[in-house]
Each structure stands twice: as structure tokens, then as C-alpha cells.
Design a protein around this motif. Structure first.
Motif, PDB file in Angstrom:
ATOM      1  N   VAL A   1       0.961  -1.003   0.324  1.00 46.21           N
ATOM      2  CA  VAL A   1       0.217   0.289   0.048  1.00 46.21           C
ATOM      3  C   VAL A   1       0.634   1.249  -0.014  1.00 46.21           C
ATOM      4  N   MET A   2       1.929   1.574   0.723  1.00 47.92           N
ATOM      5  CA  MET A   2       2.840   2.490   0.239  1.00 47.92           C
ATOM      6  C   MET A   2       3.504   2.925  -0.221  1.00 47.92           C
ATOM      7  N   SER A   3       4.423   1.373  -1.405  1.00 45.67           N
ATOM      8  CA  SER A   3       4.723   1.557  -2.850  1.00 45.67           C
ATOM      9  C   SER A   3       3.594   2.660  -3.190  1.00 45.67           C
ATOM     10  N   PHE A   4       2.066   1.824  -3.711  1.00 44.99           N
ATOM     11  CA  PHE A   4       1.697   2.905  -4.122  1.00 44.99           C
ATOM     12  C   PHE A   4       1.424   3.799  -4.079  1.00 44.99           C
ATOM     13  N   THR A   5       1.282   4.147  -3.318  1.00 47.73           N
ATOM     14  CA  THR A   5       1.157   5.530  -2.134  1.00 47.73           C
ATOM     15  C   THR A   5       1.932   6.604  -2.709  1.00 47.73           C
ATOM     16  N   TYR A   6       3.452   6.512  -2.652  1.00 49.84           N
ATOM     17  CA  TYR A   6       4.820   7.578  -2.671  1.00 49.84           C
ATOM     18  C   TYR A   6       5.093   7.020  -4.247  1.00 49.84           C
ATOM     19  N   SER A   7       4.303   6.187  -5.286  1.00 46.56           N
ATOM     20  CA  SER A   7       4.771   6.215  -6.073  1.00 46.56           C
ATOM     21  C   SER A   7       3.468   6.963  -7.499  1.00 46.56           C
ATOM     22  N   ALA A   8       2.194   6.769  -6.275  1.00 50.41           N
ATOM     23  CA  ALA A   8       1.418   7.842  -6.849  1.00 50.41           C
ATOM     24  C   ALA A   8       2.104   9.446  -6.486  1.00 50.41           C
ATOM     25  N   ILE A   9       2.135   9.552  -5.569  1.00 56.02           N
ATOM     26  CA  ILE A   9       2.902  10.872  -5.434  1.00 56.02           C
ATOM     27  C   ILE A   9       3.887  11.489  -6.145  1.00 56.02           C
ATOM     28  N   GLY A  10       4.847  10.612  -6.478  1.00 52.14           N
ATOM     29  CA  GLY A  10       5.872  10.460  -7.515  1.00 52.14           C
ATOM     30  C   GLY A  10       5.292  11.375  -8.677  1.00 52.14           C
ATOM     31  N   LEU A  11       4.249  10.481  -9.355  1.00 48.15           N
ATOM     32  CA  LEU A  11       3.532  10.018 -10.764  1.00 48.15           C
ATOM     33  C   LEU A  11       2.805  11.414 -10.566  1.00 48.15           C
ATOM     34  N   GLY A  12       2.221  11.645  -9.266  1.00 46.57           N
ATOM     35  CA  GLY A  12       1.142  12.967  -9.366  1.00 46.57           C
ATOM     36  C   GLY A  12       1.921  14.664  -9.771  1.00 46.57           C
ATOM     37  N   LEU A  13       3.134  14.474  -8.719  1.00 47.18           N
ATOM     38  CA  LEU A  13       3.867  15.751  -9.012  1.00 47.18           C
ATOM     39  C   LEU A  13       4.652  15.666 -10.430  1.00 47.18           C
ATOM     40  N   GLY A  14       4.965  14.815 -10.713  1.00 48.62           N
ATOM     41  CA  GLY A  14       5.822  14.437 -11.728  1.00 48.62           C
ATOM     42  C   GLY A  14       4.732  15.089 -13.459  1.00 48.62           C
ATOM     43  N   ILE A  15       3.813  15.028 -13.600  1.00 52.71           N
ATOM     44  CA  ILE A  15       2.513  15.044 -14.189  1.00 52.71           C
ATOM     45  C   ILE A  15       2.515  16.995 -13.633  1.00 52.71           C
ATOM     46  N   THR A  16       1.780  17.301 -12.689  1.00 49.38           N
ATOM     47  CA  THR A  16       1.966  18.653 -12.045  1.00 49.38           C
ATOM     48  C   THR A  16       3.292  19.728 -12.835  1.00 49.38           C
ATOM     49  N   LYS A  17       4.458  18.960 -12.894  1.00 47.63           N
ATOM     50  CA  LYS A  17       5.497  20.020 -12.972  1.00 47.63           C
ATOM     51  C   LYS A  17       5.335  19.850 -14.780  1.00 47.63           C
ATOM     52  N   PHE A  18       4.784  18.561 -15.133  1.00 45.49           N
ATOM     53  CA  PHE A  18       5.071  18.886 -16.601  1.00 45.49           C
ATOM     54  C   PHE A  18       4.198  19.625 -17.532  1.00 45.49           C
ATOM     55  N   ALA A  19       2.508  19.428 -16.605  1.00 42.85           N
ATOM     56  CA  ALA A  19       1.754  20.596 -16.724  1.00 42.85           C
ATOM     57  C   ALA A  19       2.710  22.091 -17.346  1.00 42.85           C
ATOM     58  N   GLU A  20       2.757  22.067 -15.865  1.00 38.13           N
ATOM     59  CA  GLU A  20       3.726  23.120 -15.128  1.00 38.13           C
ATOM     60  C   GLU A  20       4.824  23.966 -16.662  1.00 38.13           C
ATOM     61  N   ASN A  21       5.060  22.949 -16.886  1.00 42.17           N
ATOM     62  CA  ASN A  21       6.709  23.608 -17.681  1.00 42.17           C
ATOM     63  C   ASN A  21       5.814  23.988 -19.015  1.00 42.17           C
ATOM     64  N   GLY A  22       4.455  23.481 -19.281  1.00 41.93           N
ATOM     65  CA  GLY A  22       3.518  23.415 -20.698  1.00 41.93           C
ATOM     66  C   GLY A  22       4.804  22.768 -22.010  1.00 41.93           C
ATOM     67  N   LYS A  23       5.038  21.679 -21.510  1.00 38.90           N
ATOM     68  CA  LYS A  23       5.951  20.613 -22.406  1.00 38.90           C
ATOM     69  C   LYS A  23       6.427  19.893 -22.185  1.00 38.90           C
ATOM     70  N   ILE A  24       6.895  18.902 -23.064  1.00 38.53           N
ATOM     71  CA  ILE A  24       7.495  17.765 -22.960  1.00 38.53           C
ATOM     72  C   ILE A  24       8.953  18.051 -22.572  1.00 38.53           C
ATOM     73  N   LYS A  25      10.061  17.712 -21.795  1.00 36.53           N
ATOM     74  CA  LYS A  25      10.957  17.659 -21.827  1.00 36.53           C
ATOM     75  C   LYS A  25      11.957  16.811 -22.267  1.00 36.53           C
ATOM     76  N   GLY A  26      13.360  16.367 -22.586  1.00 40.07           N
ATOM     77  CA  GLY A  26      14.183  15.329 -22.983  1.00 40.07           C
ATOM     78  C   GLY A  26      14.653  15.438 -24.402  1.00 40.07           C
ATOM     79  N   SER A  27      15.458  14.084 -24.611  1.00 38.79           N
ATOM     80  CA  SER A  27      15.226  15.101 -25.908  1.00 38.79           C
ATOM     81  C   SER A  27      15.685  13.003 -26.573  1.00 38.79           C
ATOM     82  N   LEU A  28      15.239  12.258 -27.504  1.00 39.42           N
ATOM     83  CA  LEU A  28      15.054  11.455 -28.094  1.00 39.42           C
ATOM     84  C   LEU A  28      16.637  10.438 -27.458  1.00 39.42           C
ATOM     85  N   SER A  29      17.458  11.135 -27.632  1.00 39.61           N
ATOM     86  CA  SER A  29      19.167   9.893 -27.482  1.00 39.61           C
ATOM     87  C   SER A  29      19.234  10.334 -26.270  1.00 39.61           C
TER      88      SER A  29
END
Length: 473
Positions: free
Chosen positions: A193-221
């Protein structure tokens, strides 16, 4: 108490006659594990601290290789785990193999059994060290997050991990007195249960940060040459393979988990379903955490998504995630340590059957049903102390998980399950199936060697500047 084995239909996995209400066919107390407890054990073992390094790993490999490698590792892990699950019972006699090592000994003989034992227990012990490091990093992150919140993000906020490792070790000494693997289902369920909790929070924060940036960072390589040198790019890409391999590592405890499952249906049938549920669940989480973490931070994705301080606010939510990590790792430590405890204690009892120090069980009136064993108390406490001290001396999260993933992945997840499957099914050498299986094994060996090389290079680099027991920033 030992009873005569009933007539057991091993193909169907149910007792035909002579069944006992309280005992299984091997004379042991009825196993009570189900599809869901087995899945909880696997998820506890798989979704560990490794998930936190996946954004960093994806950043080293890029948008093409990163998700592709994640998918391939999940497929190989599932396929080889199914091969391993079928090794729990001898296909002819139906005799159970209670541990991974027994399965290797039964199918491949004594020499490979010894090699397997060394690798398995080295990997299990190493994983407990990695979990001690990860737990202390999360505890430090909670303290630093409060400091950043109060003093600003540019404050140094130095914290030493040593007291936190000692605290984690003290908790593990207490929990390590739980006698065996069969009695920690509740701990695994809480940890899952705890593993799902922190994975979900990490995922949620990642999505929020991504939305805040307004673009996909990173590159193909992945991370570009310029940010790092060409040599560093190669080593870090190899290290990323090790980090991903570590994130999927649970073969070392698969047979032990299978030995908790009740029948009918047959143990391997339930275990294969549990493996499928667990690998699909973890792969979805891994793909989302790795990809959204990379999309949010690009080449600068932190080595540990929730403690690398890509996320500062809301600090209370990051704290909840880190608390969930700590609780999860408390349970996961036991999942990986219990097979070591059982092996040492059974071996000691075998060599010194007359020793009361090793074999005597003392009833403890204040804890109903609990029996104290002096050897168990002393040896398990010493083991926890040893892992804690090693963790203090080498607290490099990404490098340690990379080395452990590289060392354990090929031999334990791929080589031995494939070799046992070939031996059990008497697959002819140079047949189409034999060549396919051996090609898979060879490809995974190359990946493991590369991953080990990259991670060892990372440790050497870190050791050049690290001073043990000092304040970390």
C-alpha cells in the motif's frame, strides 16, 4: 509432526486422497497464501526504492531507448519468472523445493547450487543495504524539506544520514525477530500500500511539473554530450540499465513466496497469475514514473525522484511520500532478509543439532505465541548491524542499485530459470527452442556486464570525493 504424504495429483494441484485438514502433502502446516497475498509480496519486493531512480535512468537513455528498455525488462522478468515458478515442484515426484537454492540443486546439481547460493545471498544482503540507504535518504529529505520551506530553497540545509541509518537499523532489529517468511504477510500488505502511495505521489508531482512547464522536456537520445562527456554518457547509460534491472528484481525470493501459497489450484498456477498481475501493475507505474519524471525535468532528472528536490512544494505532500517510502522499505527489508535468516539458521541447526543455544525455543509470557531463540536474536541483530554500517560507508543510491541490479539480474532472473526449465523439460541441445532460450540468456548477460561496469565506474567516481559519516547536502 510428520504425516504420510497423501496421494497428490501434481498436475492438477489437489489432493486426491488421504488429505489432511491441518497439514499439506509434505507434512507441514497448511499453507494459507492466496493469489492476493502472493501479489502483495511480489509488489512489495518489486516496487521498491528502484522506482525512484527511473526518471534518472530514462534521462540517460532518452525517449526511444528508455521506455523500450523498461518494456523489455518487464517482459523478460515475467517470462523467466514463469519458468522459475514451474520449478517449485519436481514434475515427476511432486517434491517441493522450499527455496530458490533447493530448486537449483534439484534441477542442476551441486556445483551450480553453490554458485547460485553465493550470488543469491550476496544480492539479498546487498538489497537490504540499498534499502537502508534509500530509507535514510528519505528521512534526510523530510528534514531538509522543512529547512528549505523555512529558510528558502538556496539554503545549504546540510543533514547527516548516519543517525537516520541507525534509527532504521534499530527498527529492523526488532522486526527481524519475526520468526519466518510465512508470518510477514501483514507487513507485505502494508508495504505494498505504501509503495502505491509514494509511486502515485511521485507520478502526480511529475505530471503537475510537466503541466507547469507546458512542454515535454528531454530528447530522443537522452542526456547530451556537452552536459556530460562522451565517456560519462556511455558509463551513465550502462548504469541506467543496472538501475532498471534493480527495479524489477524479485526472482531471489520468488520460490520462497510460492512456498506460502495454498493448493488447489496448483502453486505454480497461482504464482504465474500473481506474477502477471504484479509485473503489469509495476510496469505501468514504472513507465509512468520514468516517463513523466523525464518529461518534467529532462536531462536534469534527479537520481531519486522524491529526494532529489526537483519538487519543493507542496512540501507536506513530498513529506507524506517520503514517509510512505520509509514504511515500505521497513517491510521490504524483511522480505529480502528473511531468506538469509532462514538459510543461516537451518544450516546452523543442521551442523549443531545438539546445541541448545541454536535450537532451544523459550516461551515469552508477555507475547502470546512468540518463542524466543537466543541464536536468532543475536545472529539477526548482528546482520542488521552489519548492513547498517556498510550503508553508512557507501551511501550512493544510484550506483548501489545499479551494481545490485547488474549482479543479480542475469544469473538469478534469467540464467538459472532458463537452465532449470531446459533440464526439467529435457529440451535437446541445438533445437530451435534451446537456441532461442540461450540467445535470450546471452543477450541479458551482455546487458548485465555493461550495467555492472557503468555502476562500478560511478562508485569509484563517488568514492573519490566522499567522506564517510560527514554531513551531506
Amino acid at each position: 509432526m510428520k504425516i504420510d504424504a497423501p496421494n497428490f495429483n501434481y498436475q492438477q494441484g489437489f489432493e486426491v486422497s488421504g488429505s489432511s485438514k491441518f497439514f499439506d502433502d509434505d507434512g507441514r502446516l497448511k499453507r494459507t497464501g492466496t493469489l492476493w497475498t502472493a501479489s502483495a509480496h511480489i509488489i512489495t519486493a518489486v516496487i521498491g526504492s528502484g522506482v525512484l531512480a527511473l526518471a534518472w535512468a530514462t534521462a540517460q537513455l532518452g525517449w526511444i531507448a528508455g521506455p523500450t528498455v523498461l518494456f523489455l525488462f518487464s517482459f523478460v522478468t515475467y517470462y523467466c519468472s514463469c519458468l522459475l515458478a514451474s520449478c517449485y515442484r519436481d514434475p515427476v515426484t511432486g517434491k517441493r523445493n522450499y527455496t530458490y537454492m533447493e530448486a537449483v540443486k534439484s534441477n542442476l546439481g551441486g556445483f551450480k547450487f553453490k554458485i547460485c547460493g553465493f550470488i543469491q545471498y550476496f544480492n539479498l544482503a546487498g538489497t537490504t543495504i540499498g534499502y537502508t540507504i534509500a530509507a535514510s535518504i528519505s528521512m534526510m529529505a523530510i528534514k531538509r524539506a522543512r529547512c528549505f520551506h523555512e529558510k528558502g530553497h538556496d539554503s545549504p540545509c546540510g543533514v547527516s544520514g548516519t543517525p537516520f541509518m541507525v534509527l532504521f537499523g534499530a527498527v529492523e532489529i526488532l522486526l527481524s525477530q519475526i520468526p519466518d517468511f510465512h508470518e510477514i504477510s501483514w507487513l507485505s500488505i502494508v508495504a505494498a500500500v505504501m509503495s502505491f502511495t509514494y509511486s502515485a505521489i511521485g507520478l502526480g508531482l511529475g505530471i503537475t511539473k510537466f503541466a507547469e512547464n507546458g512542454k515535454i522536456k528531454g530528447s530522443l537520445s537522452g542526456i547530451s554530450v556537452g552536459e556530460v562527456t562522451q565517456t560519462q554518457k556511455i558509463w551513465r547509460s550502462f548504469q541506467a540499465l543496472g538501475a532498471i534491472a534493480f527495479a524489477y528484481a524479485y526472482s531471489t525470493v520468488l520460490i520462497e513466496i510460492e512456498d506460502t501459497i495454498k493448493a488447489p489450484p496448483s502453486e505454480q498456477e497461482t504464482m504465474k497469475k500473481a506474477t502477471l498481475i504484479s509485473v503489469i501493475t509495476t510496469s505501468v507505474f514504472y513507465m509512468l514514473c520514468g516517463c513523466f519524471g523525464y518529461a518534467a525535468f529532462g536531462d536534469h532528472a534527479p537520481g531519486n525522484l522524491l529526494t532529489g528536490f526537483g519538487f519543493y512544494e507542496p512540501f507536506w505532500l513530498v513529506d507524506i511520500a517520503n514517509i510512505a517510502i520509509i514504511v515500505h522499505l521497513v517491510g521490504a527489508y524483511q522480505v529480502f532478509a528473511q531468506p538469509i535468516f532462514a538459510f543461516v539458521e537451518q544450516t546452523a541447526a543442521q551442523y549443531f543439532p545438539e546445541s541448545k543455544f541454536i535450537t532451544k525455543e523459550i516461551h515469552v509470557p508477555i507475547i502470546p505465541g512468540y518463542k524466543l531463540n537466543l541464536f536468532r536474536v543475536i545472529w539477526r541483530s548482528m546482520f542488521v548491524c552489519m548492513t547498517t554500517v556498510v550503508a553508512m560507508l557507501m551511501p550512493f543510491f544510484e550506483d548501489v542499485v545499479g551494481i545490485l541490479g547488474a549482479i543479480g539480474f542475469w544469473p538469478l532472473t534469467v540464467y538459472f530459470p532458463i537452465e532449470m526449465y531446459i533440464a526439467q523439460n529435457k529440451i535437446p541441445k541445438w533445437s530451435k527452442k534451446w537456441i532461442t532460450l540461450q540467445s535470450l540468456s546471452a543477450a541479458c548477460l551482455v546487458i548485465s556486464v555493461c550495467a555492472a561496469a557503468g555502476s562500478i565506474a560511478g562508485v569509484i567516481k563517488d568514492l573519490g570525493v566522499y567522506k564517510p559519516f560527514k554531513t551531506m547536502h
